[in-house]
Design a protein around this motif. Structure first.
Motif, PDB file in Angstrom:
ATOM      1  N   TYR A   1      -1.867  -7.239   2.728  1.00  0.00           N
ATOM      2  CA  TYR A   1      -3.114  -6.487   2.583  1.00  0.00           C
ATOM      3  C   TYR A   1      -3.204  -5.369   3.613  1.00  0.00           C
ATOM      4  O   TYR A   1      -2.931  -5.556   4.800  1.00  0.00           O
ATOM      5  N   ILE A   2      -3.580  -4.184   3.133  1.00  0.00           N
ATOM      6  CA  ILE A   2      -3.861  -3.046   4.014  1.00  0.00           C
ATOM      7  C   ILE A   2      -5.088  -2.339   3.434  1.00  0.00           C
ATOM      8  O   ILE A   2      -5.166  -2.131   2.217  1.00  0.00           O
ATOM      9  N   SER A   3      -6.013  -1.988   4.283  1.00  0.00           N
ATOM     10  CA  SER A   3      -7.191  -1.264   3.796  1.00  0.00           C
ATOM     11  C   SER A   3      -6.767   0.111   3.315  1.00  0.00           C
ATOM     12  O   SER A   3      -5.756   0.672   3.761  1.00  0.00           O
ATOM     13  N   GLU A   4      -7.536   0.665   2.375  1.00  0.00           N
ATOM     14  CA  GLU A   4      -7.205   1.982   1.843  1.00  0.00           C
ATOM     15  C   GLU A   4      -7.265   3.050   2.934  1.00  0.00           C
ATOM     16  O   GLU A   4      -6.488   4.005   2.934  1.00  0.00           O
ATOM     17  N   LYS A   5      -8.167   2.854   3.885  1.00  0.00           N
ATOM     18  CA  LYS A   5      -8.282   3.810   4.985  1.00  0.00           C
ATOM     19  C   LYS A   5      -7.024   3.815   5.834  1.00  0.00           C
ATOM     20  O   LYS A   5      -6.478   4.877   6.176  1.00  0.00           O
ATOM     21  N   ALA A   6      -6.522   2.619   6.165  1.00  0.00           N
ATOM     22  CA  ALA A   6      -5.307   2.514   6.982  1.00  0.00           C
ATOM     23  C   ALA A   6      -4.094   3.028   6.204  1.00  0.00           C
ATOM     24  O   ALA A   6      -3.221   3.710   6.749  1.00  0.00           O
ATOM     25  N   ARG A   7      -4.049   2.692   4.913  1.00  0.00           N
ATOM     26  CA  ARG A   7      -2.937   3.155   4.087  1.00  0.00           C
ATOM     27  C   ARG A   7      -2.881   4.681   4.060  1.00  0.00           C
ATOM     28  O   ARG A   7      -1.814   5.280   4.159  1.00  0.00           O
ATOM     29  N   LYS A   8      -4.065   5.307   3.921  1.00  0.00           N
ATOM     30  CA  LYS A   8      -4.101   6.773   3.867  1.00  0.00           C
ATOM     31  C   LYS A   8      -3.626   7.377   5.176  1.00  0.00           C
ATOM     32  O   LYS A   8      -2.888   8.375   5.183  1.00  0.00           O
ATOM     33  N   ARG A   9      -4.013   6.788   6.321  1.00  0.00           N
ATOM     34  CA  ARG A   9      -3.580   7.329   7.612  1.00  0.00           C
ATOM     35  C   ARG A   9      -2.056   7.246   7.746  1.00  0.00           C
ATOM     36  O   ARG A   9      -1.424   8.171   8.237  1.00  0.00           O
ATOM     37  N   VAL A  10      -1.496   6.110   7.305  1.00  0.00           N
ATOM     38  CA  VAL A  10      -0.036   5.951   7.380  1.00  0.00           C
ATOM     39  C   VAL A  10       0.654   6.951   6.466  1.00  0.00           C
ATOM     40  O   VAL A  10       1.636   7.603   6.867  1.00  0.00           O
ATOM     41  N   MET A  11       0.167   7.093   5.232  1.00  0.00           N
ATOM     42  CA  MET A  11       0.803   8.015   4.289  1.00  0.00           C
ATOM     43  C   MET A  11       0.678   9.457   4.771  1.00  0.00           C
ATOM     44  O   MET A  11       1.618  10.261   4.609  1.00  0.00           O
ATOM     45  N   ASP A  12      -0.448   9.789   5.380  1.00  0.00           N
ATOM     46  CA  ASP A  12      -0.612  11.146   5.930  1.00  0.00           C
ATOM     47  C   ASP A  12       0.378  11.384   7.066  1.00  0.00           C
ATOM     48  O   ASP A  12       0.963  12.475   7.173  1.00  0.00           O
ATOM     49  N   ALA A  13       0.577  10.368   7.905  1.00  0.00           N
ATOM     50  CA  ALA A  13       1.527  10.504   9.016  1.00  0.00           C
ATOM     51  C   ALA A  13       2.952  10.649   8.492  1.00  0.00           C
ATOM     52  O   ALA A  13       3.753  11.433   9.024  1.00  0.00           O
ATOM     53  N   ILE A  14       3.281   9.903   7.461  1.00  0.00           N
ATOM     54  CA  ILE A  14       4.623  10.011   6.864  1.00  0.00           C
ATOM     55  C   ILE A  14       4.828  11.403   6.281  1.00  0.00           C
ATOM     56  O   ILE A  14       5.879  12.024   6.465  1.00  0.00           O
ATOM     57  N   ALA A  15       3.799  11.915   5.576  1.00  0.00           N
ATOM     58  CA  ALA A  15       3.907  13.245   4.976  1.00  0.00           C
ATOM     59  C   ALA A  15       4.022  14.326   6.044  1.00  0.00           C
ATOM     60  O   ALA A  15       4.789  15.285   5.908  1.00  0.00           O
ATOM     61  N   GLU A  16       3.274  14.164   7.127  1.00  0.00           N
ATOM     62  CA  GLU A  16       3.275  15.157   8.207  1.00  0.00           C
ATOM     63  C   GLU A  16       4.622  15.239   8.912  1.00  0.00           C
ATOM     64  O   GLU A  16       5.091  16.312   9.277  1.00  0.00           O
ATOM     65  N   THR A  17       5.252  14.094   9.100  1.00  0.00           N
ATOM     66  CA  THR A  17       6.509  14.052   9.863  1.00  0.00           C
ATOM     67  C   THR A  17       7.754  14.131   8.990  1.00  0.00           C
ATOM     68  O   THR A  17       8.854  14.380   9.489  1.00  0.00           O
ATOM     69  N   GLY A  18       7.593  13.898   7.675  1.00  0.00           N
ATOM     70  CA  GLY A  18       8.763  13.867   6.803  1.00  0.00           C
ATOM     71  C   GLY A  18       9.600  12.616   6.999  1.00  0.00           C
ATOM     72  O   GLY A  18      10.788  12.583   6.677  1.00  0.00           O
ATOM     73  N   PHE A  19       8.963  11.572   7.519  1.00  0.00           N
ATOM     74  CA  PHE A  19       9.669  10.325   7.813  1.00  0.00           C
ATOM     75  C   PHE A  19      10.218   9.694   6.529  1.00  0.00           C
ATOM     76  O   PHE A  19       9.524   9.598   5.519  1.00  0.00           O
ATOM     77  N   VAL A  20      11.503   9.284   6.554  1.00  0.00           N
ATOM     78  CA  VAL A  20      12.143   8.574   5.447  1.00  0.00           C
ATOM     79  C   VAL A  20      12.555   7.205   5.952  1.00  0.00           C
ATOM     80  O   VAL A  20      13.377   7.106   6.875  1.00  0.00           O
ATOM     81  N   PRO A  21      12.006   6.115   5.382  1.00  0.00           N
ATOM     82  CA  PRO A  21      12.368   4.778   5.851  1.00  0.00           C
ATOM     83  C   PRO A  21      13.858   4.500   5.672  1.00  0.00           C
ATOM     84  O   PRO A  21      14.464   4.928   4.690  1.00  0.00           O
ATOM     85  N   SER A  22      14.439   3.807   6.611  1.00  0.00           N
ATOM     86  CA  SER A  22      15.835   3.389   6.496  1.00  0.00           C
ATOM     87  C   SER A  22      15.971   2.375   5.380  1.00  0.00           C
ATOM     88  O   SER A  22      15.336   1.325   5.407  1.00  0.00           O
ATOM     89  N   GLN A  23      16.804   2.704   4.368  1.00  0.00           N
ATOM     90  CA  GLN A  23      16.987   1.775   3.252  1.00  0.00           C
ATOM     91  C   GLN A  23      17.631   0.479   3.723  1.00  0.00           C
ATOM     92  O   GLN A  23      17.331  -0.595   3.229  1.00  0.00           O
ATOM     93  N   HIS A  24      18.527   0.596   4.693  1.00  0.00           N
ATOM     94  CA  HIS A  24      19.189  -0.609   5.195  1.00  0.00           C
ATOM     95  C   HIS A  24      18.175  -1.535   5.869  1.00  0.00           C
ATOM     96  O   HIS A  24      18.146  -2.744   5.616  1.00  0.00           O
TER      97      HIS A  24
END
Length: 329
Positions: free
Chosen positions: A27-50
């Protein structure tokens, strides 16, 4: 290099929260999810598939075993798979057996050791050893081109296609029809297509001499050699030849052209496969077209259902065929 800790700090959340967003778990609140997704979009972060695969125990990779990587059939089938898998974030890992049946088992084991999530096998036989290997597999297996009981299989109606083609030749006045098949270890091509031919001939009371039925190995050269054997035995009576694959049909076509026979005036030539080459020869080859891209898509969809533990799929899906009538008949 941006890390998951950097994303957590930028979003003002815990590392665990970032991990849950990336893996879509917990479970993640929609507010927290949005902050994380915004941070990912801002930095261009790509999770390590491994790293992700270690947490989810999934690699998002599907192994695909091809009989020959350079054929039209294989490329169209892979295109269909890729269309479905890429949309779901999966990648495919290709291997080729180069028509060596023993390597089908070898590659099944190889891909399991590479920790793929599942395996799609474009099979060329249904030997008990292969069936046992598939059923003992540590990961799900979907088979294309052969029907294996209790294993999800995407197949074509080989019997109906061959019978339909033979019926067409008979309707066009051909009565002395030769046939070039393959080894019967390949049930779809070696048994079902031949049975469609023999049943259509028998239904019309047409005689088949032993010399009229020859075997090849899928190659153009083998079709040439089979046609040569057939013609040396009884060429004065033959008025058509049906090759179980286009490539062998091209070999038969080449032999007849080289030896001065008119196609289709003296002898008609037909095949199955609708290969690109069959369209460009003159006269172009009458053939049966299978929806290989659709077979690829269907196999990918079934694999995704299996991986998601959905049981709403049948053990067998039969795809239709299309007659492509050209100038060789």
């Amino acid at each position: 290099m941006i890390t998951i800790n950097d994303i957590a700090k930028l979003a003002g959340v815990s590392r665990t929260t970032v991990s849950r967003v990336i893996n879509n778990s917990g479970y993640i609140s929609e507010k927290a999810r949005k902050r994380v997704m915004d941070a990912i979009a801002e930095t261009g972060f790509v999770p390590s598939q491994h790293a992700k695969s270690l947490r989810t125990k999934q690699t998002k990779i599907i192994g695909v075993i091809l009989p020959k990587i350079s054929t039209d059939t294989s490329s169209r089938t892979v295109d269909g798979m890729t269309e479905v898998f890429e949309a779901q974030g999966y990648q495919i890992l290709l291997t080729s057996t180069n028509l060596d049946r023993e390597k089908e088992i070898e590659h099944l084991r190889l891909l399991q050791n590479r920790q793929v999530d599942g395996i799609i096998l474009i099979a060329t036989n249904t030997s008990q050893e292969l069936v046992d290997e598939i059923k003992d597999s540590k990961v799900p297996v979907v088979v294309v081109g052969q029907e294996i009981h209790d294993v999800p299989s995407i197949i074509f109606d080989d019997y109906a296609a061959a019978r339909h083609m033979t019926q067409l030749m008979i309707e066009k006045g051909r009565r002395h029809i030769g046939y070039i098949g393959v080894d019967e270890e390949d049930r779809s091509v070696g048994i079902l297509r031949k049975q469609g031919y023999t049943d259509a001939m028998a239904a019309h009371g047409l005689h088949m001499e032993d010399a009229w039925v020859q075997k090849g190995d899928f190659s153009i050269d083998s079709g040439y050699a089979a046609m040569e054997r057939m013609m040396l035995a009884s060429y004065e009576r033959l008025d058509a030849v049906f090759a179980a694959t286009d490539r062998m049909g091209l070999g038969a076509w080449k032999y007849l052209k080289r030896h001065g026979f008119d196609i289709p005036g003296d002898i008609a030539v037909v095949g199955i496969g609708a290969s690109e080459t069959s369209h460009f020869i003159d006269p172009a080859l009458t053939t049966i077209e299978y929806a290989h891209a659709q077979a690829g898509r269907e196999s990918a969809l079934v694999m995704l259902q299996v991986l998601q533990d959905e049981k709403e799929f049948s053990d067998k899906k039969v795809l239709d065929f299309n007659l492509v009538e050209r100038d060789s008949l």
